[in-house]
Write an enzyme that holds these catalytic residues in place. Structure first.
Site, PDB file in Angstrom:
ATOM      1  CB  SER A   1      -0.902   0.011   1.207  1.00 56.20           C
ATOM      2  OG  SER A   1      -0.414   0.462   2.361  1.00 56.20           O
TER       3      SER A   1
ATOM      4  CG  ASP B   1      -5.028   8.360   4.527  1.00 55.73           C
ATOM      5  OD1 ASP B   1      -4.449   8.193   5.565  1.00 55.73           O
ATOM      6  OD2 ASP B   1      -5.726   9.545   4.596  1.00 55.73           O
TER       7      ASP B   1
ATOM      8  CE1 TYR C   1       7.600   6.331  15.886  1.00 56.11           C
ATOM      9  CE2 TYR C   1       9.150   5.895  17.515  1.00 56.11           C
ATOM     10  CZ  TYR C   1       8.669   5.417  16.482  1.00 56.11           C
ATOM     11  OH  TYR C   1       8.852   4.262  15.590  1.00 56.11           O
TER      12      TYR C   1
ATOM     13  CE  LYS D   1       5.751   3.029  15.707  1.00 52.49           C
ATOM     14  NZ  LYS D   1       4.986   2.250  15.013  1.00 52.49           N
TER      15      LYS D   1
ATOM     16  CB  VAL E   1      16.285   1.059  10.288  1.00 52.42           C
ATOM     17  CG1 VAL E   1      16.349   0.601   8.683  1.00 52.42           C
ATOM     18  CG2 VAL E   1      15.946  -0.403  10.817  1.00 52.42           C
TER      19      VAL E   1
ATOM     20  CB  THR F   1      14.535   5.162   7.414  1.00 50.64           C
ATOM     21  OG1 THR F   1      14.157   5.456   8.781  1.00 50.64           O
ATOM     22  CG2 THR F   1      14.525   3.778   7.181  1.00 50.64           C
TER      23      THR F   1
END
Length: 253
Positions: free
Chosen positions: A36, A62, A158, A162, A191, A193
């Protein structure tokens, strides 16, 4: 499209870790991957990959909208009628302030995307996963959401989102324990990113040493995806409700 194939749905498969998951899975024999993107027309790398891999199909989603999630599920249902592995990888990460100084819009946006979003995907895709052989649901979470292994940096919205996602996973695993499902959360590691680099840059103002740690220890998205897939490939019923690290060890809630 053959329903004998193993069907994966990757929510948030257009970049970073999600795109790496799509690439590795689509190179497997007998696998079909639905990936997606909120704006498929802008997911250029995923578009290019799907052109050379006929087993990759791009779905508009979305996750902040239950209507959008239902439409995505209907599209997959028409194509294959089931999902073996549902992997909710979508999320946002732009909350680096203290609780005292984090505004309402940051709390709200993180909760809407990182908690309600995965709930929307789960609610929409549950009937399809129930028809699958594997019945696996994976939520990409974060060590930051662990209270038992508290991460000593300002994460506010954040981290809270989580932690809430992990609770949601645990609740779902309890609700589905008699239906043959395996439901887990997994931390992808540190990671390399764009969002992780932004977080590191923000935290470096207070703790400059994090720049060196990130440079030396951060995983490439492909490595993180490969490691997490090893965990998911080897899941057993008794793993239902676990919070895994990318290396297969478990993380306290």
């Amino acid at each position: 499209m053959s329903t004998t194939n193993k069907i994966y749905f990757i929510a948030g498969g257009n970049r970073g870790i999600g795109l790496s998951l799509v690439k590795e899975l689509s190179n497997r024999e007998g696998t079909v991957v639905f990936a997606s993107a909120r704006k498929p027309e802008a997911a250029t790398e995923l578009q290019e990959w799907s052109k050379s891999h006929s087993n990759v199909h791009i779905i508009k989603l979305d996750i902040s909208s239950l209507e959008s999630a239902n439409e995505a599920a209907q599209e997959v249902a028409k194509a294959v009628g089931k999902v073996d592995v549902l992997w909710v990888n979508s999320g946002i990460f732009h909350s680096f302030n203290t609780v005292l100084n984090t505004p309402d819009d940051v709390w709200n946006s993180h909760y809407k995307t990182n908690v309600l979003g995965p709930i929307h995907v789960y609610q929409a895709f549950y009937p399809l996963v129930k028809k699958g052989e594997s019945k696996i649901i994976v939520f990409t979470s974060s060590l930051v959401g662990s209270m038992g292994a508290f991460f000593p940096f300002n994460q506010s919205g954040y981290g809270q989102s989580k932690a809430a996602l992990n609770f949601t996973m645990k609740e779902i695993s309890f609700e589905l324990q008699d239906e043959g499902f395996i439901v887990i959360s997994i931390h992808p590691g540190m990671v390399r990113t764009d969002s992780a680099q932004e977080a590191v840059n923000q935290h470096a103002e207070a703790k400059p040493e994090i720049l060196d740690i990130f440079a030396k220890q951060a995983l490439a998205p492909d490595q993180s995806a490969s490691d997490m897939l090893k965990v998911v490939d080897n899941l057993k019923p008794e793993n239902n409700g676990f919070f895994f690290n990318y290396d297969g060890t478990t993380i306290p809630y």
